[in-house]
Design a protein around this motif. Structure first.
Motif, PDB file in Angstrom:
ATOM      1  N   PHE A  17       0.888  -1.021  -0.186  1.00 25.22           N
ATOM      2  CA  PHE A  17       0.050  -0.151   0.213  1.00 25.22           C
ATOM      3  C   PHE A  17       0.766   1.763   0.030  1.00 25.22           C
ATOM      4  CE2 PHE A  17      -1.574   3.848   2.561  1.00 25.22           C
ATOM      5  CZ  PHE A  17      -2.847   3.706   1.648  1.00 25.22           C
ATOM      6  N   ILE A  18       1.122   2.387  -0.875  1.00 27.74           N
ATOM      7  CA  ILE A  18       0.640   3.273  -0.994  1.00 27.74           C
ATOM      8  C   ILE A  18       0.253   3.998  -1.415  1.00 27.74           C
ATOM      9  CG2 ILE A  18       3.110   4.883  -2.406  1.00 27.74           C
ATOM     10  CD1 ILE A  18       3.533   1.798  -3.806  1.00 27.74           C
ATOM     11  N   THR A  19       0.478   5.454  -0.556  1.00 29.52           N
ATOM     12  CA  THR A  19      -0.666   7.008  -0.649  1.00 29.52           C
ATOM     13  C   THR A  19       0.278   7.461  -1.597  1.00 29.52           C
ATOM     14  OG1 THR A  19      -0.530   6.610   1.958  1.00 29.52           O
ATOM     15  CG2 THR A  19      -1.124   8.972   0.558  1.00 29.52           C
ATOM     16  N   PRO A  57      -2.388   6.703  12.709  1.00 29.39           N
ATOM     17  CA  PRO A  57      -1.392   7.586  12.599  1.00 29.39           C
ATOM     18  C   PRO A  57      -0.286   8.116  11.663  1.00 29.39           C
ATOM     19  CG  PRO A  57      -1.205   7.178  14.912  1.00 29.39           C
ATOM     20  CD  PRO A  57      -2.488   6.247  14.186  1.00 29.39           C
ATOM     21  N   VAL A  58      -0.134   6.645  11.119  1.00 28.24           N
ATOM     22  CA  VAL A  58       0.894   6.865   9.902  1.00 28.24           C
ATOM     23  C   VAL A  58       0.321   6.942   8.729  1.00 28.24           C
ATOM     24  CG1 VAL A  58       2.830   5.447   8.917  1.00 28.24           C
ATOM     25  CG2 VAL A  58       2.501   5.562  12.059  1.00 28.24           C
ATOM     26  N   ILE A  59      -0.704   6.518   8.558  1.00 30.46           N
ATOM     27  CA  ILE A  59      -1.477   7.144   6.902  1.00 30.46           C
ATOM     28  C   ILE A  59      -2.333   7.885   6.971  1.00 30.46           C
ATOM     29  CG2 ILE A  59      -2.676   5.198   5.356  1.00 30.46           C
ATOM     30  CD1 ILE A  59      -1.947   2.853   6.005  1.00 30.46           C
ATOM     31  N   ILE A 229       5.554   0.636   5.378  1.00 35.01           N
ATOM     32  CA  ILE A 229       5.973   1.622   3.608  1.00 35.01           C
ATOM     33  C   ILE A 229       5.774   2.991   3.893  1.00 35.01           C
ATOM     34  CG2 ILE A 229       5.767   1.553   0.926  1.00 35.01           C
ATOM     35  CD1 ILE A 229       5.070  -1.160   1.411  1.00 35.01           C
ATOM     36  N   ILE A 230       4.406   2.705   4.767  1.00 37.84           N
ATOM     37  CA  ILE A 230       4.563   4.835   4.377  1.00 37.84           C
ATOM     38  C   ILE A 230       5.793   4.961   5.403  1.00 37.84           C
ATOM     39  CG2 ILE A 230       3.272   6.589   5.902  1.00 37.84           C
ATOM     40  CD1 ILE A 230       2.082   5.078   2.782  1.00 37.84           C
ATOM     41  N   LYS A 231       5.640   4.590   7.156  1.00 37.20           N
ATOM     42  CA  LYS A 231       6.831   5.029   7.689  1.00 37.20           C
ATOM     43  C   LYS A 231       8.430   5.558   7.032  1.00 37.20           C
ATOM     44  CE  LYS A 231       6.663   4.459  12.377  1.00 37.20           C
ATOM     45  NZ  LYS A 231       6.092   4.321  13.240  1.00 37.20           N
ATOM     46  N   LEU A 232       8.393   4.817   6.417  1.00 33.46           N
ATOM     47  CA  LEU A 232       9.896   4.370   5.363  1.00 33.46           C
ATOM     48  C   LEU A 232      10.077   5.611   4.526  1.00 33.46           C
ATOM     49  CD1 LEU A 232      10.438   1.036   3.926  1.00 33.46           C
ATOM     50  CD2 LEU A 232      11.949   1.971   5.511  1.00 33.46           C
TER      51      LEU A 232
END
Length: 256
Positions: A17-19, A57-59, A229-232
């Motif tokens: 998953f990628i925003t 919170p991350v996403i 992934i979003i954290k990276l």
């Protein structure tokens, strides 16, 4: 024939998953390509929304960064069209019903077909209300992907029977985000799914380590990872694609 099925044809699927637009669309494109090159089988692209109720919170942070950067649905459509010139694996949008309504349902779903988006995941759409979108999804050949949560209990069979594309099994109650351990009895949920459909099912919410991914894929057809992934992306910004690629490779290796 749903193209999504092909994601599950080379062993257990790794779904990333990628925003879109966090920190910008160029980085999103590079991140998607890095994920694909390193073994991702399906990509979920998040269309940012101001009130993403299913997200931790991350996403949520990624949504805010993307919206502050001026991201719009039209920009994302143009971006995907370009991405499709070389990215051939299945891709789906994950967003909220409001995003589609405000764009115009038919206009949104027909554009998905035109830019080769294979499916839609709408975490805020109750199963009972999917008729709002289903006929149009069928008309344009876009799979409306159903979610099964630990609370779905007596509805699991019904949801599975009517599933399109793949089934997204939510590992735990609450919002997206990394979990130190996943305690839900997922095997019994998957058993009910298997009795009612041959559509593949993948588990998401809370998976961040290769060990967790393997454990989830052992009982289902694949693992879905977002927050890790979003954290990276949050940490490395424009430099993130390289790190996401390495991370995806470690996850896919664990599933092999």
């Amino acid at each position: 024939m749903s193209k999504i099925k092909s994601a599950f044809e080379n062993g257990k699927a790794f779904i990333a998953f990628i925003t879109c637009g966090d920190p910008d669309l160029e980085t999103t494109a590079a991140t998607v390509r890095a994920a694909v090159e390193n073994g991702a089988d399906l990509i979920e692209l998040g269309i940012p929304f101001s009130d993403p109720t299913a997200e931790g919170p991350v996403i949520q942070g990624a949504n805010i960064r993307a919206l502050n950067g001026g991201i719009t649905t039209d920009k994302i459509f143009a971006f995907v069209k370009k991405l499709r010139q070389d990215v051939k694996i299945p891709m789906v949008f994950m967003t909220y019903a409001n995003v589609i309504f405000s764009y115009g349902t038919e206009r949104f779903i027909s554009t998905c077909r035109d830019i080769e988006i294979d499916g839609l995941i709408l975490p805020d759409l109750p199963f009972e209300e999917k008729e709002e979108f289903l006929p149009m999804c069928h008309e344009y050949g876009v799979d409306l992907i159903s979610l099964i949560a630990p609370t779905s209990e007596n509805r699991i069979a019904m949801i599975a029977k009517e599933a399109d594309g793949f089934l997204y099994i939510v590992s735990s109650l609450g919002v997206t985000g990394m979990r130190s351990e996943i305690k839900t009895d997922l095997k019994s949920i998957v058993d009910v799914v298997r009795q009612n459909t041959d559509i593949p099912c993948a588990i998401g919410f809370g998976i961040s380590t290769p060990e967790q991914a393997k454990k989830m894929a052992d009982i289902s057809d694949g693992a879905i990872v977002g927050s890790a992934i979003i954290k990276l992306l949050e940490k490395y910004g424009k430099g993130a694609p390289k790190y996401v690629g390495e991370y995806v490779k470690s996850m896919k290796d664990a599933l092999r």
